[in-house]
Write a protein that holds these residues in place. Structure first.
Motif, mmCIF file in Angstrom:
data_model
loop_
_atom_site.group_PDB
_atom_site.id
_atom_site.type_symbol
_atom_site.label_atom_id
_atom_site.label_comp_id
_atom_site.label_asym_id
_atom_site.label_seq_id
_atom_site.Cartn_x
_atom_site.Cartn_y
_atom_site.Cartn_z
ATOM 1 N N CYS A 35 -21.754 -8.041 -0.914
ATOM 2 C CA CYS A 35 -20.608 -7.250 -1.399
ATOM 3 C C CYS A 35 -20.227 -6.240 -0.321
ATOM 4 N N GLY A 36 -20.241 -6.699 0.917
ATOM 5 C CA GLY A 36 -20.134 -5.799 2.054
ATOM 6 C C GLY A 36 -18.731 -5.369 2.421
ATOM 7 N N GLY A 37 -17.700 -5.788 1.670
ATOM 8 C CA GLY A 37 -16.348 -5.352 2.001
ATOM 9 C C GLY A 37 -15.988 -5.720 3.422
ATOM 10 N N MET A 38 -15.478 -4.769 4.170
ATOM 11 C CA MET A 38 -15.044 -5.091 5.535
ATOM 12 C C MET A 38 -16.220 -5.373 6.474
ATOM 13 N N TRP A 39 -17.453 -5.105 6.016
ATOM 14 C CA TRP A 39 -18.645 -5.518 6.741
ATOM 15 C C TRP A 39 -19.100 -6.915 6.307
ATOM 16 N N GLY A 40 -18.376 -7.531 5.369
ATOM 17 C CA GLY A 40 -18.813 -8.786 4.774
ATOM 18 C C GLY A 40 -18.950 -9.917 5.770
ATOM 19 N N HIS A 41 -18.073 -9.961 6.775
ATOM 20 C CA HIS A 41 -18.120 -11.008 7.786
ATOM 21 C C HIS A 41 -19.411 -10.903 8.590
ATOM 22 N N GLU A 42 -19.717 -9.690 9.034
ATOM 23 C CA GLU A 42 -20.924 -9.433 9.825
ATOM 24 C C GLU A 42 -22.181 -9.702 8.984
ATOM 25 N N LEU A 43 -22.180 -9.264 7.735
ATOM 26 C CA LEU A 43 -23.315 -9.515 6.836
ATOM 27 C C LEU A 43 -23.494 -11.006 6.597
ATOM 28 N N GLY A 44 -22.374 -11.705 6.487
ATOM 29 C CA GLY A 44 -22.441 -13.150 6.291
ATOM 30 C C GLY A 44 -23.146 -13.829 7.443
ATOM 31 N N ARG A 45 -22.811 -13.441 8.661
ATOM 32 C CA ARG A 45 -23.458 -14.052 9.829
ATOM 33 C C ARG A 45 -24.959 -13.773 9.821
ATOM 34 N N MET A 46 -25.339 -12.578 9.367
ATOM 35 C CA MET A 46 -26.752 -12.230 9.264
ATOM 36 C C MET A 46 -27.470 -13.192 8.309
ATOM 37 N N ALA A 47 -26.751 -13.613 7.262
ATOM 38 C CA ALA A 47 -27.338 -14.498 6.253
ATOM 39 C C ALA A 47 -27.134 -15.973 6.577
ATOM 40 N N GLY A 48 -26.393 -16.258 7.661
ATOM 41 C CA GLY A 48 -26.116 -17.647 8.006
ATOM 42 C C GLY A 48 -25.000 -18.268 7.205
ATOM 43 N N VAL A 49 -24.078 -17.419 6.698
ATOM 44 C CA VAL A 49 -22.951 -17.948 5.924
ATOM 45 C C VAL A 49 -21.639 -17.414 6.501
ATOM 46 N N ASN A 50 -20.577 -18.148 6.208
ATOM 47 C CA ASN A 50 -19.251 -17.846 6.747
ATOM 48 C C ASN A 50 -18.440 -17.059 5.718
ATOM 49 N N VAL A 51 -18.065 -15.817 6.055
ATOM 50 C CA VAL A 51 -17.258 -14.981 5.157
ATOM 51 C C VAL A 51 -16.037 -14.504 5.945
ATOM 52 N N PRO A 52 -14.964 -15.323 5.955
ATOM 53 C CA PRO A 52 -13.801 -14.979 6.787
ATOM 54 C C PRO A 52 -12.980 -13.837 6.202
ATOM 55 N N LEU A 53 -12.989 -12.708 6.883
ATOM 56 C CA LEU A 53 -12.126 -11.588 6.511
ATOM 57 C C LEU A 53 -11.992 -10.667 7.712
ATOM 58 N N HIS A 54 -10.965 -9.828 7.684
ATOM 59 C CA HIS A 54 -10.697 -8.906 8.786
ATOM 60 C C HIS A 54 -10.097 -7.634 8.218
ATOM 61 N N ALA A 55 -10.506 -6.517 8.764
ATOM 62 C CA ALA A 55 -9.951 -5.234 8.315
ATOM 63 C C ALA A 55 -8.563 -5.013 8.924
ATOM 64 N N CYS A 56 -7.689 -4.396 8.120
ATOM 65 C CA CYS A 56 -6.369 -3.969 8.592
ATOM 66 C C CYS A 56 -6.150 -2.520 8.189
ATOM 67 N N GLU A 57 -5.326 -1.836 8.957
ATOM 68 C CA GLU A 57 -4.937 -0.484 8.598
ATOM 69 C C GLU A 57 -3.994 -0.540 7.397
ATOM 70 N N HIS A 58 -4.219 0.369 6.444
ATOM 71 C CA HIS A 58 -3.371 0.415 5.253
ATOM 72 C C HIS A 58 -2.917 1.852 5.049
ATOM 73 N N PHE A 59 -1.600 2.026 4.935
ATOM 74 C CA PHE A 59 -1.003 3.359 4.976
ATOM 75 C C PHE A 59 -0.466 3.787 3.613
ATOM 76 N N TYR A 60 -0.658 5.052 3.298
ATOM 77 C CA TYR A 60 0.099 5.654 2.202
ATOM 78 C C TYR A 60 0.226 7.152 2.441
ATOM 79 N N ILE A 61 1.190 7.758 1.761
ATOM 80 C CA ILE A 61 1.316 9.208 1.802
ATOM 81 C C ILE A 61 1.181 9.752 0.390
ATOM 82 N N VAL A 62 0.741 10.985 0.295
ATOM 83 C CA VAL A 62 0.732 11.714 -0.973
ATOM 84 C C VAL A 62 1.560 12.971 -0.764
ATOM 85 N N THR A 63 2.512 13.208 -1.668
ATOM 86 C CA THR A 63 3.395 14.367 -1.515
ATOM 87 C C THR A 63 2.716 15.642 -2.019
#
Length: 815
Positions: free
Chosen positions: A210-238
């Motif tokens: 359940c590693g979130g954006m670390w899931g890909h790296e954790l997957g490799r540690m376990a010998g499994v393929n977890v394809p994902l990539h982090a992206c910047e996500h923007f919002y403002i609060v007034t």
């Protein structure tokens, strides 16, 4: 001193909302020895900065079921745990600024009704009445979902964690997993190190990533393929806006924007078309409640449009400009389930910015799957086994992630193709097809010709909810198959060799068909689970006494191979993916035999090569193997050629067919032809929760065999009777188009939805199929009803029958 135990039944890695949900639901099922390890602090990755929008409607019935479950769970968590989740049903409005978007959201509203979600299409004036601050000058329409809501993401996760702790789970923070020990196809334990420097090892029966954006790296540690990539996500609060009271969640997808009122302030977020991937070189080890550098220039166009859309924003000060990372997958669907490479590594990661609304249901579904050893219902949309090995490639993920964030709010046109990270997997005929005007689509990374442009026509899609620019091209290809001869590339379909001294007895155990057949015989069949749900829909060709070829859909090759591998037990078999070894050309139509006779001295008559048999042939100056089967309902052959001779085979067939009017065809043709024949499409019409008898596929199951997976459930259903039937529909009005998920209306009441839809060019109207409840009814009672199909809020009269509309006796394929 650390309180990490020496062993556990399950170790959950990652303390975001999904990790907490999995722990909560496993303990709710009575699991003991549940350990959750979080590298820093709970919620400190991406959960803490989520926007907290909690919608009910998703793209499919089961994903909607999971989202609705999340809502109900969050509404009750506070009473159970004492932790305030901030959950409130404030409703949501999605507005359309174009006619195409109006069609989309109205189709979604129809789909919502079929899925049991309360929904209402509303006019611009009604939008204004519900959202007074909105500028509706160019608003075409809106959709109102009164039971949608919002919540506090971090507190939802903390409430789940508390609920898990209350039932005995160990939730341990500031403890990082640094390695995993393996034995064969299993992880035996995980290594950990705490922030104070203490380290150790936990023996584990199971691990959940359940590693979130670390899931890909954790997957490799376990010998499994977890394809994902982090992206910047923007919002403002007034800053606080005087007089601003509780408002519904607002989505304006045509401006890539969403709005949430919270405590008298506005949160404005964006899913912009060209996103910014992040963390290409790994995520900093000290990342905790962190945000990324501001990029006001990137966000400015969104903000400018927002100030026009909600004028009070122009006067409001910005309290927070936030940029935080979120993880995105190659197809914008999250990853859930048992990893194909290992037998005790589970995945729940890659939630594409909808983690809060998904986590409750996803945690529940995964926990049930882990507990029962089989999926509780169809999870094909998100099953991790849909991902192909190459999709773990970091460069691929970087390129694809530039697009996937923005696709959340892009127009969801039918047949829309991804634009990034293309061309990775090409069949041996790829360049031949492009030279002839092929317009490519992509599935599981394979480039496939979907349709062929005419000379002088632009060879690219022009998307719409109405008839797209390829409609007539595909109609001509469809007619060629029905009336003359067409050829199309099927090389992307999975090819799996099953061989060994026990190949026959193994397949007779794992599949519903009878594989004790002569060499050269082809068996259409399903692999069933213990409930007689359909796990795979394949053809099996006996190549020799000890070898079979299993042909699967392109997207499910890995899942189908994994299903077989997990059931090999003591059977002496070897299972090998040979997909890339052969190119496959389908030659179909009334004149297909005549074409093959031009290029081969072999005999293609019914006496020598009847329907459902394969033979080795000479083709041109090369060799091939022909399988006499069809997915389009016509006389025809699938021609298997080793990849080195594939180009020669194409040139030979194409040249020989020129004076016969041979037409190259694409996948859109195959879909419309198979629907006219009522042929099922795995993943849409048949899934692991659809009983093989209710799917109308009982003919492919041989209960006379003594022992195969699902046999008892097949016999039980025969005894008890059907609860639903797969029904074919044809609209009486030739104009509307059907895609899938349109509501089926029986005698004025919505009773289901279409699992597939297309245009029946031979039939002159849109057609579809879907399950209709029929418990205790005869077929005559069912078909004696009045049926309609709802399209974007409008109901159209439909004819219904359980037999195929086209060639119901199947005589053409056996001609």
């Amino acid at each position: 001193m650390s309180n990490v135990p020496d062993q556990a039944r399950v170790v959950i890695v990652g303390g975001g909302v999904i990790g907490c949900s999995v722990a909560y639901h496993l303990t709710k099922l009575g699991w003991k020895d549940v350990v959750l390890l979080e590298r820093k602090q709970l919620t400190s990755g991406t959960t803490w900065h989520a926007a907290g929008l909690i919608a009910q409607l998703r793209a499919t019935a089961n994903m909607t079921k999971l989202a609705k479950y999340s809502q109900e769970l969050y509404g009750n968590l506070e009473a159970e745990t004492g932790v305030a989740t901030g959950f409130k049903r404030c409703g949501s409005i999605t507005v359309a600024l174009t006619d195409e978007r109006r069609e989309e959201i109205f189709r979604q509203a129809s789909m919502a009704r079929a899925f049991g979600v309360e929904v209402e299409e509303i006019s611009p004036a009604e939008v204004k009445a519900k959202y007074e601050h909105l500028n509706i000058d160019d608003v075409k329409a809106g959709v109102w979902l009164p039971l949608d809501g919002q919540g506090d993401p971090a507190n939802i996760a903390l409430a789940l964690a508390k609920g898990a702790r209350n039932r005995g789970a160990r939730v341990i923070e500031r403890t990082k997993v640094t390695g995993m020990s393996k034995q064969g196809r299993k992880i035996t334990g995980v290594d950990w190190v705490a922030e104070d420097g203490e380290s150790g090892h936990i023996k584990a029966d199971m691990v959940v990533n359940c590693g979130g954006m670390w899931g890909h790296e954790l997957g490799r540690m376990a010998g499994v393929n977890v394809p994902l990539h982090a992206c910047e996500h923007f919002y403002i609060v007034t800053e606080a806006i005087p007089g601003l009271t509780q408002m519904p969640v607002l989505r304006v997808p045509d401006e890539c924007a969403y709005y949430k009122e919270d405590a008298g302030k506005y949160l404005l977020g964006a899913f912009e078309p060209n996103s910014k991937p992040w963390g290409m070189n790994g995520i900093p080890d000290n990342f905790e409640f962190d945000q990324l550098p501001e990029d006001f220039d990137h966000f400015e166009p969104i903000l400018e449009a927002a100030c026009e859309r909600i004028p009070m924003l122009a006067e409001a000060g910005i309290h927070t400009f936030f940029n935080g990372p979120e993880s995105f997958t190659p197809d914008d669907a999250y990853h859930l389930g048992l990893a194909p490479e290992m037998d005790n590594v589970w995945v729940a990661a890659g939630f594409n910015s909808i983690g809060i609304q998904s986590a409750g249901g996803a945690g529940m579904a995964l926990a049930q799957w882990m507990d029962e050893g089989q999926k509780p219902f169809d999870l094909g949309d998100v099953d991790i086994s849909r991902m192909q090995p190459f999709q773990g490639n970091k460069h691929y993920l970087f390129e694809r992630s530039k697009e996937t964030l923005g696709l959340l709010y892009a127009d969801h046109f039918p047949y829309r193709q991804k634009a990034t990270a293309r061309g990775v997997r090409r069949t041996p005929f790829h360049h031949h097809l492009l030279e002839q005007g092929a317009v490519m689509g992509e599935i599981a990374g394979w480039e496939r010709a979907n349709w062929f442009a005419n000379e002088g026509q632009k060879a690219e899609y022009e998307y719409s909810w109405k008839r797209q620019n390829w409609f007539e091209n595909s109609a001509a290809e469809h007619r060629a198959i029905r009336e003359n001869v067409g050829m199309y590339d099927m090389s992307s379909f999975g090819k799996i060799r099953v061989e060994g001294p026990d190949a026959e007895v193994f397949l007779n155990y794992v599949g519903g068909g009878d594989y004790s057949v002569p060499v050269g015989k082809i068996v259409y069949t399903q692999f069933l689970n213990s409930r007689a749900g359909i796990e795979a829909d394949v053809t099996v060709t006996r190549l020799s006494e000890t070898a079979y070829l299993v042909v699967t859909p392109a997207a499910t090759r890995l899942a189908d191979q994994t299903w077989m591998e997990r059931h090999t037990g003591d059977f002496r078999v070897v299972i090998t993916d040979v997909t890339a070894g052969e190119g496959v050309l389908a030659v179909m139509g009334p004149n297909s035999r005549a074409l093959l006779e031009r290029v081969s001295p072999n005999d293609f008559s019914n006496a020598v090569n009847p329907f459902g048999t394969a033979q080795e042939i000479e083709l041109g100056m090369g060799l091939a193997r022909v399988h006499r089967v069809t997915y389009v309902g016509e006389l025809g052959w699938e021609i298997y050629v080793s990849s080195d001779m594939a180009g020669h085979a194409f040139d030979t067939l194409h040249a020989a067919g020129q004076d016969m009017g041979l037409k190259l065809c694409g996948m859109h043709m195959m879909d419309s032809c198979r629907l006219e024949k009522g042929f099922r499409h795995f993943g849409h019409d048949i899934t692991c929760e659809d009983h093989v008898l209710e799917a109308g596929l009982g003919f492919a199951v041989k209960t006379s065999k003594p022992d195969f997976i699902g046999r008892d459930a097949v016999l039980a259903k025969k005894e008890a009777g059907l609860n639903a039937r797969m029904v074919q529909f044809r609209l009486k009005d030739p104009e509307p188009l059907l895609y899938h998920n349109e509501p089926i209306v029986r005698d004025g009441e919505i009773v289901g939805y279409l699992s597939s839809g297309s245009y029946g060019h031979t039939l002159g109207a849109a057609i579809g199929m879907g399950y209709v409840p029929c418990k205790g009814e005869t077929l005559d009672q069912l078909l004696g009803s009045s049926f309609e199909i709802e399209v974007a809020g409008v109901r159209f009269a439909a004819e219904a029958q359980t037999r195929p509309w086209y060639d119901p006796k199947g005589e053409r394929a056996k001609a």
